[in-house]
Design an enzyme around this catalytic site. Structure first.
Site, PDB file in Angstrom:
ATOM      1  N   SER A  51       0.068  -2.932   5.039  1.00 31.13           N
ATOM      2  CA  SER A  51      -0.072  -3.165   3.609  1.00 31.13           C
ATOM      3  C   SER A  51       0.564  -2.646   2.736  1.00 31.13           C
ATOM      4  O   SER A  51       0.592  -3.199   1.586  1.00 31.13           O
ATOM      5  CB  SER A  51      -1.616  -3.020   3.357  1.00 31.13           C
ATOM      6  N   LYS A 106      -2.863   2.806  -1.598  1.00 29.99           N
ATOM      7  CA  LYS A 106      -2.510   1.735  -2.324  1.00 29.99           C
ATOM      8  C   LYS A 106      -1.718   2.377  -3.596  1.00 29.99           C
ATOM      9  O   LYS A 106      -1.504   3.529  -3.623  1.00 29.99           O
ATOM     10  CB  LYS A 106      -3.261   0.956  -2.901  1.00 29.99           C
TER      11      LYS A 106
END
Length: 214
Positions: A51, A106
């Site tokens: 990701s 993230k």
């Protein structure tokens, strides 16, 4: 005249420490220091998914600065000392809001008070597309917003005290587009360096060792 006999002074000899005792003490000290460092200063994490590609690859081992945003004071929402607040572009590790037993990594895309929206794979902050080198949409497939917020998301204002995060690999990231904002008190720290990279010892990526995360 006879000389007085001198008194013999006897000192008890201290038992000599064995090599085993010295190694044992050094080991205990090392363990204590490691616990303190892990709890207060830095913590190691391993990247399990794609990701955050291309910034972070599966098998990257990273270090996270745990005190940069301040250490959380128990039973409060206060952090001290706070060297800086999370800002756009920071790569952070945080408690996953939908399962607090897991940690996610993230990138901060918007902070409290900013409005974020996505139009045809373009991320807009306060109505403008900011310059960024890290976010990538690799797929040519365009998903409508009423079906999936990946490529199209209506404007949302980020609440104060929270951040909006996304993975750099924006076609394959489960992030704030799907489950909302991250409270600042749930941020564990900022990722700053890759100290080892490889899926196993036969696939070592030497060129990524000690690479600064940006």
């Amino acid at each position: 005249m006879r000389a007085k006999p001198e008194k013999a002074i006897v000192t008890q000899e201290k038992p000599t420490r064995t090599i085993f005792q010295e190694y044992a003490e050094a080991f205990v000290v090392a363990v204590i220091l490691a616990i303190i460092i892990r709890a207060v200063l830095v913590q190691a994490f391993k990247i399990p998914s794609s990701s955050m590609e291309p910034t972070l690859l599966v098998g990257d081992h990273i270090l996270v600065n745990k005190f940069i945003y301040g250490l959380r004071i128990p039973f409060t929402d206060e952090r001290w000392p706070r060297f800086k607040d999370p800002k756009r572009g920071d790569v952070i590790v945080f408690i996953y809001p939908e399962d607090r037993t897991k940690d996610f990594i993230k990138r901060v895309v918007a902070v409290g008070g900013e409005t974020i929206e996505i139009q045809n794979k373009k991320v807009l902050i306060n109505g403008k597309e900011p310059p960024e080198h890290y976010g990538h949409f690799f797929s040519n497939v365009m998903l409508p917003g009423d079906m999936n917020p990946r490529d199209n998301m209506p404007p949302v204002k980020v609440p104060e005290g929270t951040v909006f995060v996304m993975g750099d690999n924006r076609d394959f990231s489960h992030d704030s587009r799907f489950w909302g904002f991250v409270p600042i008190e749930d941020i564990k720290g900022e990722a700053f360096i890759i100290y080892y990279s490889g899926k196993d010892f036969e696939q070592v990526r030497w060129n990524r060792f000690l690479k600064i995360i940006r």
